[in-house]
Design a protein around this motif. Sequence first.
Motif, PDB file in Angstrom:
ATOM      1  N   UNK A  26       0.814  -1.199   0.000  1.00  0.00           N
ATOM      2  CA  UNK A  26       0.000   0.000   0.000  1.00  0.00           C
ATOM      3  C   UNK A  26       0.857   1.262   0.000  1.00  0.00           C
ATOM      4  N   UNK A  27       2.007   1.221   0.641  1.00  0.00           N
ATOM      5  CA  UNK A  27       2.871   2.391   0.712  1.00  0.00           C
ATOM      6  C   UNK A  27       4.153   2.117  -0.059  1.00  0.00           C
ATOM      7  N   UNK A  28       4.745   3.119  -0.688  1.00  0.00           N
ATOM      8  CA  UNK A  28       6.047   2.895  -1.326  1.00  0.00           C
ATOM      9  C   UNK A  28       7.107   2.674  -0.251  1.00  0.00           C
ATOM     10  N   UNK A  29       7.976   1.739  -0.490  1.00  0.00           N
ATOM     11  CA  UNK A  29       8.941   1.385   0.548  1.00  0.00           C
ATOM     12  C   UNK A  29      10.247   2.151   0.360  1.00  0.00           C
ATOM     13  N   UNK A  55      -4.193   2.398   4.834  1.00  0.00           N
ATOM     14  CA  UNK A  55      -3.104   1.822   4.042  1.00  0.00           C
ATOM     15  C   UNK A  55      -1.890   1.525   4.910  1.00  0.00           C
ATOM     16  N   UNK A  56      -1.590   2.403   5.856  1.00  0.00           N
ATOM     17  CA  UNK A  56      -0.485   2.121   6.775  1.00  0.00           C
ATOM     18  C   UNK A  56      -0.823   0.932   7.671  1.00  0.00           C
ATOM     19  N   UNK A 126      -9.347   6.027   8.829  1.00  0.00           N
ATOM     20  CA  UNK A 126      -8.475   5.598   9.907  1.00  0.00           C
ATOM     21  C   UNK A 126      -8.853   4.189  10.335  1.00  0.00           C
ATOM     22  N   UNK A 127      -7.837   3.440  10.718  1.00  0.00           N
ATOM     23  CA  UNK A 127      -8.057   2.066  11.147  1.00  0.00           C
ATOM     24  C   UNK A 127      -7.208   1.793  12.382  1.00  0.00           C
TER      25      UNK A 127
END
Length: 132
Positions: A26-29, A55-56, A126-127
Amino acid sequence: VPSRSFRREQACERARTLEHRSESRKMPMNSSCSSTLRNLAAQMVTHGKVETTLSRAKDLRIIAEKLITLGKKATLQARQQSRAILGSEYLTQKLFSDLALRYQSKSGGYTRVLVTRLRKGDSATLAMVQYL
């Protein structure tokens, strides 16, 4: 103006050229994102739960599960690897003594992602990620 069938063919062509499992990350590393995930993982070991964007949270779940698996191995190499992720000997000790013993009989699925709310400023989803 392209016809509907032409646009449909273009969409199918784009779908065929996509990489497999491209939605898993989900996020670019890059370094800032990986350090953010390491900090979130440390907070998760400390408090047992963390609220962040969806996503985080999905990326954090992967790291949190990997940390529990390292804690269950209980070898020197596993301790060094978890120390590199968490950055603290205290958190590593907590991982190996408390969390690893709690999930000793379980073979996976140590975390849960719950969608909690929309953030007021930018309406980001938010999760909450928490250990079971």
